[in-house]
Design a protein around this motif. Sequence first.
Motif, mmCIF file in Angstrom:
data_model
loop_
_atom_site.group_PDB
_atom_site.id
_atom_site.type_symbol
_atom_site.label_atom_id
_atom_site.label_comp_id
_atom_site.label_asym_id
_atom_site.label_seq_id
_atom_site.Cartn_x
_atom_site.Cartn_y
_atom_site.Cartn_z
ATOM 1 N N ASP A 138 -3.255 4.782 -0.557
ATOM 2 C CA ASP A 138 -4.925 4.224 -0.204
ATOM 3 C C ASP A 138 -5.000 4.029 1.384
ATOM 4 N N ALA A 139 -4.000 4.414 2.169
ATOM 5 C CA ALA A 139 -3.978 4.977 3.184
ATOM 6 C C ALA A 139 -3.611 5.725 4.448
ATOM 7 N N HIS A 187 5.395 -2.035 2.802
ATOM 8 C CA HIS A 187 3.918 -0.810 2.120
ATOM 9 C C HIS A 187 5.188 0.236 2.033
ATOM 10 N N MET A 210 0.775 -1.529 0.117
ATOM 11 C CA MET A 210 0.087 -0.039 -0.577
ATOM 12 C C MET A 210 0.852 1.285 0.278
ATOM 13 N N GLN A 221 -12.841 3.529 4.906
ATOM 14 C CA GLN A 221 -12.744 2.726 6.060
ATOM 15 C C GLN A 221 -12.053 3.805 7.107
ATOM 16 N N ARG A 273 -9.209 4.814 3.324
ATOM 17 C CA ARG A 273 -8.808 3.997 4.678
ATOM 18 C C ARG A 273 -7.437 4.772 6.082
ATOM 19 N N LEU A 333 -4.400 -1.468 9.509
ATOM 20 C CA LEU A 333 -5.034 -1.377 7.883
ATOM 21 C C LEU A 333 -5.668 -2.896 7.814
ATOM 22 N N ARG A 334 -6.150 -3.652 7.810
ATOM 23 C CA ARG A 334 -6.641 -4.602 6.949
ATOM 24 C C ARG A 334 -7.759 -5.248 7.658
ATOM 25 N N VAL A 335 -8.273 -4.401 9.238
ATOM 26 C CA VAL A 335 -9.638 -4.719 9.690
ATOM 27 C C VAL A 335 -11.008 -3.889 9.655
ATOM 28 N N THR A 344 -8.678 -10.105 13.898
ATOM 29 C CA THR A 344 -6.694 -9.116 13.556
ATOM 30 C C THR A 344 -6.063 -9.946 13.276
#
Length: 303
Positions: free
Chosen positions: A66-67, A25, A1, A161, A112, A216-218, A282
């Motif tokens: 991306d975030a 990342h 990301m 998100q 995100r 970052l993925r929750v 997670t």
Amino acid sequence: MNILLLGGTGTAGRSTLPVLLAAGHTVSVHVRSDLAAARLQPLGVSAIRFDAEDPEALVSVLRGQDAVIDHRVSLPPTSRSILPGAWRSFQHLRDPALSLLVDAMIHAGVPRLVRDLVTFVYEDGGDAWLDEASPVSASGPMAANLLAEAHVSRLTAAGGQGVVLRCGLFYGPDDRMSVETMRLARRGAALLLGADAAWHSALYTGDVGTAVLAALRVAPGVYNVVDDEPLRRCELAALLAQSAGRRRIHRPPGLMVPLAGAAARVQARSHRISSQRFREATGWRPRVPTRREGWPAAFAAVG
Ligand SMILES: NC(=O)c1ccc[n+]([C@@H]2O[C@H](COP(=O)([O-])OP(=O)(O)OC[C@H]3O[C@@H](n4cnc5c(N)ncnc54)[C@H](OP(=O)(O)O)[C@@H]3O)[C@@H](O)[C@H]2O)c1
């Protein structure tokens, strides 16, 4: 990301940055000085100096990300914390500055946001375990924590998100406040407010970064992030004394709490916090599960 890291030069940032880089990342770090940029250079990250309060500059930096991870905070020194206006910068970063960031993310299409905030929003829970559904209340400058959470959820409502991490008090050898705590403890004192039996929850600084990576993925929402073992104030005082090589630690009398301002009053609450939701979502686990390991290690590390 591709990740934009705000507040990346502080305690949480120092924990987060190497973990993000190790996970592959690409990280751009917002800096406010040439010195900060120079310090980051050896890590191979892009240090960007821009005005994060300028909507156009913000949107331009955000394009292609991306975030965003936002660790920004500005706390007044303890000695000034009850003075009028002392919390202005703190409130600013959690309210208008965060609102501006969320607006800019929506505009630039960055999905995100991970924003670490505090567990101090929970009401006093006595001996009960507190999860994300437990009642919250905040007044004075601490109300900015709940405003910040509302800004993050606005991103989710707009199709993004937004993730809030309600973190326990950071402690570790690389944290300025912890170094101060250790210095005081070696003199036989601790600024530990609250009743002997009141619970206190914390997070080792080295575990902040892995929690942020997991976030970052929750799924979007609010998550508690603390270590595995809340301690009662009396246990924590005994642990600090033992780690500092003192027979006992002197704490401020309970009478001081009502006089010490809204921020201190929330810190005196009983907070027996559970991270179960975050752990189940997670698989995250703290590397240092208890202060019974972490404080002696921190004292040894600072010498
Ligand atoms: N410390 C704790 O015990 C604790 C516990 C739970 C949660 N948290 C939360 O975790 C987050 C990070 O805390 P931390 O301990 O890492 O804080 P910190 O060490 O004080 O770092 C603060 C960061 O914010 C940046 N910053 C300060 N004012 C700014 C401004 N006006 N504009 C842009 N950036 C600014 C600082 O940049 P410069 O280097 O340029 O000053 C630094 O990178 C905060 O939201 C905090 O509330 C902290």
